[in-house]
Design a protein around this motif. Structure first.
Motif, PDB file in Angstrom:
ATOM      1  N   PHE A 111      -3.983   0.992  -2.873  1.00 57.17           N
ATOM      2  CA  PHE A 111      -3.817  -0.528  -2.871  1.00 57.17           C
ATOM      3  C   PHE A 111      -3.303  -0.970  -4.126  1.00 57.17           C
ATOM      4  O   PHE A 111      -3.790  -0.672  -5.305  1.00 57.17           O
ATOM      5  N   LEU A 112      -2.257  -1.888  -4.069  1.00 54.82           N
ATOM      6  CA  LEU A 112      -1.404  -2.156  -5.219  1.00 54.82           C
ATOM      7  C   LEU A 112      -1.859  -3.594  -5.305  1.00 54.82           C
ATOM      8  O   LEU A 112      -2.074  -4.481  -4.702  1.00 54.82           O
ATOM      9  N   LEU A 113      -1.887  -4.029  -6.724  1.00 58.06           N
ATOM     10  CA  LEU A 113      -2.168  -5.250  -7.253  1.00 58.06           C
ATOM     11  C   LEU A 113      -0.957  -5.992  -6.984  1.00 58.06           C
ATOM     12  O   LEU A 113       0.111  -5.400  -7.153  1.00 58.06           O
ATOM     13  N   MET A 118       0.848  -1.117   0.166  1.00 62.04           N
ATOM     14  CA  MET A 118       0.172  -0.170  -0.213  1.00 62.04           C
ATOM     15  C   MET A 118       0.889   1.298  -0.164  1.00 62.04           C
ATOM     16  O   MET A 118       1.621   1.513   0.763  1.00 62.04           O
ATOM     17  N   ILE A 119       0.519   2.069  -0.718  1.00 60.59           N
ATOM     18  CA  ILE A 119       1.390   3.590  -0.960  1.00 60.59           C
ATOM     19  C   ILE A 119       0.511   4.650  -0.353  1.00 60.59           C
ATOM     20  O   ILE A 119      -0.725   4.788  -0.872  1.00 60.59           O
ATOM     21  N   GLU A 120       0.953   5.577   0.235  1.00 59.52           N
ATOM     22  CA  GLU A 120       0.290   6.614   0.701  1.00 59.52           C
ATOM     23  C   GLU A 120       0.798   7.883   0.070  1.00 59.52           C
ATOM     24  O   GLU A 120       1.930   8.210  -0.002  1.00 59.52           O
ATOM     25  N   GLN A 121      -0.106   8.640  -0.713  1.00 59.77           N
ATOM     26  CA  GLN A 121       0.202   9.756  -1.463  1.00 59.77           C
ATOM     27  C   GLN A 121      -0.811  10.877  -1.032  1.00 59.77           C
ATOM     28  O   GLN A 121      -1.974  10.483  -1.360  1.00 59.77           O
ATOM     29  N   LYS A 122      -0.212  12.086  -0.598  1.00 53.56           N
ATOM     30  CA  LYS A 122      -1.015  13.406  -0.267  1.00 53.56           C
ATOM     31  C   LYS A 122      -2.345  12.727   0.533  1.00 53.56           C
ATOM     32  O   LYS A 122      -3.504  13.080  -0.015  1.00 53.56           O
ATOM     33  N   ASN A 123      -2.064  11.893   1.557  1.00 53.32           N
ATOM     34  CA  ASN A 123      -3.074  11.575   2.342  1.00 53.32           C
ATOM     35  C   ASN A 123      -4.168  10.837   2.018  1.00 53.32           C
ATOM     36  O   ASN A 123      -5.209  10.552   2.422  1.00 53.32           O
ATOM     37  N   ARG A 124      -3.819  10.147   0.702  1.00 53.90           N
ATOM     38  CA  ARG A 124      -4.627   9.091   0.081  1.00 53.90           C
ATOM     39  C   ARG A 124      -3.998   7.750   0.075  1.00 53.90           C
ATOM     40  O   ARG A 124      -2.909   7.848   0.112  1.00 53.90           O
ATOM     41  N   GLN A 125      -4.698   6.637   0.348  1.00 46.17           N
ATOM     42  CA  GLN A 125      -4.062   5.406   0.363  1.00 46.17           C
ATOM     43  C   GLN A 125      -4.462   4.476  -1.029  1.00 46.17           C
ATOM     44  O   GLN A 125      -5.632   4.771  -1.332  1.00 46.17           O
ATOM     45  N   GLN A 164       2.756  -4.492  -7.188  1.00 37.90           N
ATOM     46  CA  GLN A 164       3.875  -4.529  -6.060  1.00 37.90           C
ATOM     47  C   GLN A 164       5.011  -4.986  -6.739  1.00 37.90           C
ATOM     48  O   GLN A 164       6.262  -4.922  -6.161  1.00 37.90           O
ATOM     49  N   GLU A 165       5.044  -6.080  -7.785  1.00 40.39           N
ATOM     50  CA  GLU A 165       6.269  -6.537  -8.404  1.00 40.39           C
ATOM     51  C   GLU A 165       7.040  -5.462  -9.166  1.00 40.39           C
ATOM     52  O   GLU A 165       8.234  -5.208  -9.203  1.00 40.39           O
ATOM     53  N   ALA A 166       6.228  -4.414  -9.775  1.00 38.30           N
ATOM     54  CA  ALA A 166       6.850  -3.291 -10.483  1.00 38.30           C
ATOM     55  C   ALA A 166       7.293  -2.315  -9.534  1.00 38.30           C
ATOM     56  O   ALA A 166       8.770  -1.814  -9.816  1.00 38.30           O
ATOM     57  N   GLU A 167       6.660  -2.207  -8.500  1.00 34.62           N
ATOM     58  CA  GLU A 167       7.202  -1.379  -7.432  1.00 34.62           C
ATOM     59  C   GLU A 167       8.653  -1.940  -6.832  1.00 34.62           C
ATOM     60  O   GLU A 167       9.739  -1.011  -6.713  1.00 34.62           O
TER      61      GLU A 167
END
Length: 90
Positions: A10-12, A1-8, A16-19
């Motif tokens: 969810f990654l598939l 899970m990535i948090e961006q500008k107070n938003r979460q 996640q593999e790409a990250e």
């Protein structure tokens, strides 16, 4: 899970593999989705792949590649996955 500008977000598993893959690399490949028109039924939608250091620069590069007639475009950027780049398991 990535948090961006107070938003979460969810990654598939594929995202996640790409990250994980792009994590330690200086230059990364991004998939920038460009769309215009209504959100539910866009009149124009395209994916532009660019290689840059950060997502902001990826959007700028995608804007430079757009035809002149495209106005009011929305941009969504994410790291390119193996499937998007045409990689196949061997």
């Amino acid at each position: 899970m990535i948090e961006q500008k107070n938003r979460q977000r969810f990654l598939l598993p594929e995202d996640q593999e790409a990250e994980t893959y792009w994590e330690g690399k200086e230059f990364k490949k991004y998939a920038v989705v460009v769309s215009t028109g209504p959100v539910k039924r866009p009149t124009f939608q395209d994916v532009i792949y660019v290689q840059t250091k950060n997502p902001d620069r990826a959007i700028k590069c995608a804007k430079d590649r757009l035809p002149q007639g495209v106005r009011g475009a929305r941009f969504s950027v994410k790291l390119a996955t193996a499937r998007e780049l045409g990689c196949v398991p061997t």
